[in-house]
Design a protein around this motif. Structure first.
Motif, PDB file in Angstrom:
ATOM      1  N   ALA A 126      -0.038  10.317   6.219  1.00  0.00           N
ATOM      2  CA  ALA A 126      -0.470   9.625   5.202  1.00  0.00           C
ATOM      3  C   ALA A 126       0.784   9.252   4.380  1.00  0.00           C
ATOM      4  O   ALA A 126       0.847   8.066   3.457  1.00  0.00           O
ATOM      5  N   TRP A 127       1.584  10.132   4.074  1.00  0.00           N
ATOM      6  CA  TRP A 127       3.031   9.919   3.430  1.00  0.00           C
ATOM      7  C   TRP A 127       3.543   8.586   3.765  1.00  0.00           C
ATOM      8  O   TRP A 127       4.093   7.855   3.354  1.00  0.00           O
ATOM      9  N   ILE A 128       3.815   8.493   5.263  1.00  0.00           N
ATOM     10  CA  ILE A 128       4.233   7.416   5.754  1.00  0.00           C
ATOM     11  C   ILE A 128       3.723   6.263   5.393  1.00  0.00           C
ATOM     12  O   ILE A 128       4.457   5.037   5.052  1.00  0.00           O
ATOM     13  N   GLY A 129       2.547   6.122   5.262  1.00  0.00           N
ATOM     14  CA  GLY A 129       1.626   5.079   4.824  1.00  0.00           C
ATOM     15  C   GLY A 129       1.721   4.734   3.479  1.00  0.00           C
ATOM     16  O   GLY A 129       2.064   3.628   2.820  1.00  0.00           O
ATOM     17  N   TRP A 130       2.147   5.765   2.517  1.00  0.00           N
ATOM     18  CA  TRP A 130       2.585   5.509   1.057  1.00  0.00           C
ATOM     19  C   TRP A 130       3.841   4.950   1.244  1.00  0.00           C
ATOM     20  O   TRP A 130       4.254   3.999   0.383  1.00  0.00           O
ATOM     21  N   ALA A 131       4.787   5.291   1.936  1.00  0.00           N
ATOM     22  CA  ALA A 131       6.175   5.121   1.908  1.00  0.00           C
ATOM     23  C   ALA A 131       6.320   3.462   2.403  1.00  0.00           C
ATOM     24  O   ALA A 131       7.134   2.521   1.819  1.00  0.00           O
ATOM     25  N   ALA A 132       5.271   3.347   3.383  1.00  0.00           N
ATOM     26  CA  ALA A 132       5.347   1.935   3.933  1.00  0.00           C
ATOM     27  C   ALA A 132       4.964   1.054   2.957  1.00  0.00           C
ATOM     28  O   ALA A 132       5.423  -0.402   2.727  1.00  0.00           O
ATOM     29  N   PHE A 133       3.920   1.164   2.273  1.00  0.00           N
ATOM     30  CA  PHE A 133       3.377   0.173   1.456  1.00  0.00           C
ATOM     31  C   PHE A 133       4.419   0.031   0.141  1.00  0.00           C
ATOM     32  O   PHE A 133       4.460  -0.868  -0.101  1.00  0.00           O
ATOM     33  N   ASP A 134       4.979   1.341  -0.293  1.00  0.00           N
ATOM     34  CA  ASP A 134       5.983   1.055  -1.428  1.00  0.00           C
ATOM     35  C   ASP A 134       7.134  -0.002  -0.903  1.00  0.00           C
ATOM     36  O   ASP A 134       7.469  -0.774  -1.817  1.00  0.00           O
ATOM     37  N   ASP A 135       7.461   0.133   0.386  1.00  0.00           N
ATOM     38  CA  ASP A 135       8.672  -0.560   0.661  1.00  0.00           C
ATOM     39  C   ASP A 135       8.349  -2.067   0.679  1.00  0.00           C
ATOM     40  O   ASP A 135       8.960  -2.833   0.326  1.00  0.00           O
ATOM     41  N   ILE A 136       7.027  -2.710   1.247  1.00  0.00           N
ATOM     42  CA  ILE A 136       6.630  -3.677   1.300  1.00  0.00           C
ATOM     43  C   ILE A 136       6.238  -4.307  -0.212  1.00  0.00           C
ATOM     44  O   ILE A 136       6.371  -5.528  -0.409  1.00  0.00           O
ATOM     45  N   ALA A 137       5.762  -3.289  -1.034  1.00  0.00           N
ATOM     46  CA  ALA A 137       5.417  -3.862  -2.415  1.00  0.00           C
ATOM     47  C   ALA A 137       6.643  -4.126  -3.074  1.00  0.00           C
ATOM     48  O   ALA A 137       6.638  -5.012  -3.771  1.00  0.00           O
ATOM     49  N   ARG A 138       7.698  -3.489  -2.759  1.00  0.00           N
ATOM     50  CA  ARG A 138       9.074  -3.888  -3.566  1.00  0.00           C
ATOM     51  C   ARG A 138       9.465  -5.179  -2.881  1.00  0.00           C
ATOM     52  O   ARG A 138      10.085  -5.912  -3.778  1.00  0.00           O
ATOM     53  N   GLU A 139       9.236  -5.429  -1.681  1.00  0.00           N
ATOM     54  CA  GLU A 139       9.760  -6.839  -1.031  1.00  0.00           C
ATOM     55  C   GLU A 139       9.101  -7.885  -1.824  1.00  0.00           C
ATOM     56  O   GLU A 139       9.423  -8.993  -2.222  1.00  0.00           O
TER      57      GLU A 139
END
Lengths: 380, 343
Positions: free
Chosen positions: A321-334
């Motif tokens: 689930a952390w990977i999910g959070w980090a993936a979301f954070d990454d695309i949200a920044r983009e």
């Protein structure tokens, strides 16, 4: 008709067989092989010394990876992120849970799309996302080459697409995508090989199972092989079995069974992905092999197997689930035009010495409460 | 049981009598003998050649490994013949196996006693068989389409039951049930061999076996002859479902875990084995011993290729070409004999 009598007789035979089989029970003895304790040669000692530091570093506690910069949540309002995965397996399901939780915290809508392992579905998913004005796409485990035209369409529509767990971090970002959000698979393969060298005193005879059609599996295999070639070319044996990814469950049985007959000194079996391990176990049992099993991913099933002594090591990623959070954070920044934080998904080798009770708190203690770290940073 | 063909003509000849429940009268011919035993002979020659060439083939453990690796496919292949003999398909057996495994594993994890969990799993097989029978026999949906639908629905059910996760921690009793060894061979292989004998007996030595052949050859003729076609077809689907769910119990013991995604990997190979089996012993007809011989021929061939260091694609090509050649041979043989099953 005589059939009922025959059937009854056969049932009796089976019953007797089962009773007799208690003498050779499949679960009566431990499958773990003992660590090599024989006197090491100078070459073996040097080999162990050369790789031991890397093993210790990669079995140590992994620091929490979390954002340090704020996120403009207002810019994300009303946006939708599509989560398109190669298939909804255990990993994808858990990751989707994390993506959803992060999106809920950020006020973003998530659409989950199951690619069902079919290239036409991958393309269809991206095209649907374009048609529905997606704000961004997280593309998990899908080879960009099979969706190249859809990626071009997404680029033309201005939709950022994340290349997730499909490469090494240092690989070139594929055309039509903005970032590689991934682990260092080559390094994971190298470290797993080093673990086997240390564990065996550089007398490892290892069979690695992979599929050349899955890029990151090939990277792990190449990484592991390079370590054996470099540090233990004389005393160790490294065999690769390239399995048919479409028939993993049957192909592993066939190929590994033959390999164990071909070389009866195999003491390590290394399928480079966790969910292959159930297919390895019956082959080892039938061959009466005590080879230790290594794998990668850190699925709970495999962590539990390490706790139970049925598996020796897995290269684990942080809680999925952390990977999910980090993936979301990454695309949200983009999506918001913020600077990317260049995440690399960390890994930790988990074996009997650091598995604890197999829970996330034991294996990744620094990741307790990771969600708060994200939301705090976003609002800072 | 005997039946007469009702073919009234102007001259009213005496009705033709044919006892189709009796074993076929055999007139020895070398051509027929060669045709029946070519595949078995090929297997023997291949094994001998491999023993000469490869030292590994001189050990019992290699044979154990080979038969063990094919046990699930053999069980499913034998189950597939139950419906194939009737001229229908049951594509759902592989996914019934997985769904049963998922139900049993999940129930046991929830603390349900193993016998009750097993009963629930077997009940699933019966229900799947009943639904398939309803669609195919009662309503008349094409069996390929109906059971493909069952397969897909069961796939979804497996994901639902397991919450898309691999379920591990299967109790030792299940593992012992499949993996414990008798005379050095895992029990799951013995189950497959027992099923071979049971199906051989039913197919070759009982009226029911003859009826299935008759129905598969010409359903309307069988019906006109008084054979309870629909009852037998419906019963066969239930048996097929029940056997598939039994294999599901073996499946969780064999792997010690349930991965809901593997059903598709077991969908086609059993049918390949069954079609290949129709080229041996009872040529042109789906039969139990032929299925075993064909599957083991392929296994020995692929193992030999692996020992030679062949890449995965070579094995796939070997498997595919062997299947094409064998099915073509079965088709030709079936056409020549009439009433054959391998279509």
């Amino acid at each position: 008709m005589k059939f009922p009598k025959l059937a009854a007789s056969l049932v009796l035979v089976v019953g007797v067989s089962v009773s007799l089989a208690a003498c050779t029970s499949a679960t009566g003895s431990s499958s773990a092989a003992s660590t090599a304790t024989a006197e090491l040669t100078s070459a073996q000692t040097a080999c162990v010394a050369a790789v031991k530091a890397d093993v210790e570093a990669s079995t140590a506690v992994t620091a929490l990876v979390a954002p340090t910069a704020p996120l403009d949540l207002a810019k994300l309002s009303g946006k939708t992120v599509w989560f398109i995965t190669v298939s909804m397996n255990q990993f994808s399901t858990d990751m989707a849970t994390g993506v959803q939780a992060a999106a809920d915290a950020a006020g973003v809508k998530i659409v989950t799309y199951d690619g069902q392992g079919a290239a036409n579905r991958f393309n269809e998913g991206i095209q649907q996302a374009i048609a529905q004005n997606a704000g961004g796409i997280i593309l998990v485990g899908i080879d960009p080459a099979v969706v190249s035209s859809a990626l071009q369409e997404a680029t033309a529509a201005g939709i950022p697409i994340q290349n997730t767990l499909n490469s090494d971090p240092s690989d070139p970002v594929p055309a039509g995508m903005y970032d590689n959000f991934t682990s260092d698979f080559t390094k994971d393969g190298e470290n797993a090989a080093k673990w086997a060298l240390v564990d065996s005193g550089c007398t490892a005879d290892i069979v690695s199972l992979y599929s050349s059609s899955v890029g990151v599996w090939q990277k792990m295999y190449d990484g592991a092989k390079s370590v054996f070639d470099e540090y233990c070319p004389e005393d160790c044996t490294f065999t690769g079995l390239n399995v048919d990814v479409a028939n993993v469950s049957t192909d592993i049985g066939s190929q590994l069974g033959t390999a164990l007959q071909k070389d009866q000194n195999v003491n390590y079996v290394y399928p480079v992905w966790d969910s292959a391990t159930p297919f390895v176990a019956p082959v080892l049992a039938a061959a009466n092999s005590k080879a230790k099993v290594l794998s990668r991913d850190g699925l709970q099933v495999n962590l539990d197997a390490i706790v139970a002594g049925d598996q020796a090591m897995t290269t684990a990623m942080p809680p999925t689930a952390w990977i999910g959070w980090a993936a979301f954070d990454d695309i949200a920044r983009e999506m918001t035009g913020s600077a990317l934080l260049d995440y690399v998904i960390p890994t930790r080798m988990i074996d009997s010495t650091n598995v604890g009770d197999g829970s996330a708190s034991s294996t990744f203690p620094e990741y307790d409460g990771y969600a708060d770290a994200f939301t705090t940073a976003w609002k800072s | 049981m005997s039946a007469s063909t009702a073919t009234p003509t102007a001259t009213n000849p005496p009705p033709l009598k044919h006892d189709f429940t009796a074993p076929p009268k055999s007139q020895f011919s070398w051509a027929g003998f060669t045709e029946r035993w070519a595949l078995v002979g090929g297997l023997a020659v291949l094994v001998i050649a491999c023993i000469i060439i490869f030292p590994q083939f001189r050990t019992a453990s290699l044979f154990t490994t080979m038969v063990n690796a094919q046990s699930l496919v053999l069980l499913l292949g034998l189950t597939a013949t139950v419906i194939l003999r009737l001229g229908d398909f049951d594509l759902s057996i592989a996914q019934t196996m997985v769904a049963t495994g998922a139900i049993v594993a999940q129930l046991v994890k929830l603390g349900v006693p193993a016998p009750l969990a097993i009963l629930a799993g077997l009940a699933l097989g019966v229900i799947v068989g009943l639904i398939n029978a309803l669609l195919v026999v009662r309503i008349g949906v094409d069996s390929f389409v109906a059971t493909l639908g069952s397969f897909t629905a069961l796939s979804g059910l497996s994901y639902l039951i397991t919450n898309s996760r691999i379920i591990s921690g299967i109790p030792d009793g299940f593992v012992d049930f499949a993996r414990s060894q008798l005379l050095g061979i895992p029990l799951i292989t013995w189950y497959a061999w027992i099923l071979v004998i049971v199906l051989w007996y039913v197919y070759q030595r009982t009226p029911l076996g003859r009826y299935t052949l008759f129905i598969g050859g010409n359903r309307n003729a069988a019906r006109l002859s008084g054979v309870p076609v629909n009852r037998i077809r419906a019963g066969a689907y239930i048996v097929s479902g029940l056997l598939a769910s039994f294999i599901g119990i073996c499946f969780i013991g064999y792997f010690g875990a349930v991965d809901p995604s593997v059903g598709g990997q077991y969908m086609l190979q059993p049918f390949a084995a069954a079609f290949l089996g129709a080229t041996a012993i009872s040529v042109g007809r789906f039969n139990a011993f032929g299925t075993v011989a064909a599957l083991y021929l392929l296994t020995v061939g692929i193992t030999a290729l692996q020992l030679l260091g062949a890449q995965t694609w070579v094995s796939n090509v070997f498997y595919g070409v062997a299947l094409m050649v064998a099915v073509t041979a079965a088709k030709i043989a079936g056409s020549r004999r009439g009433g054959g099953q391998a279509k």
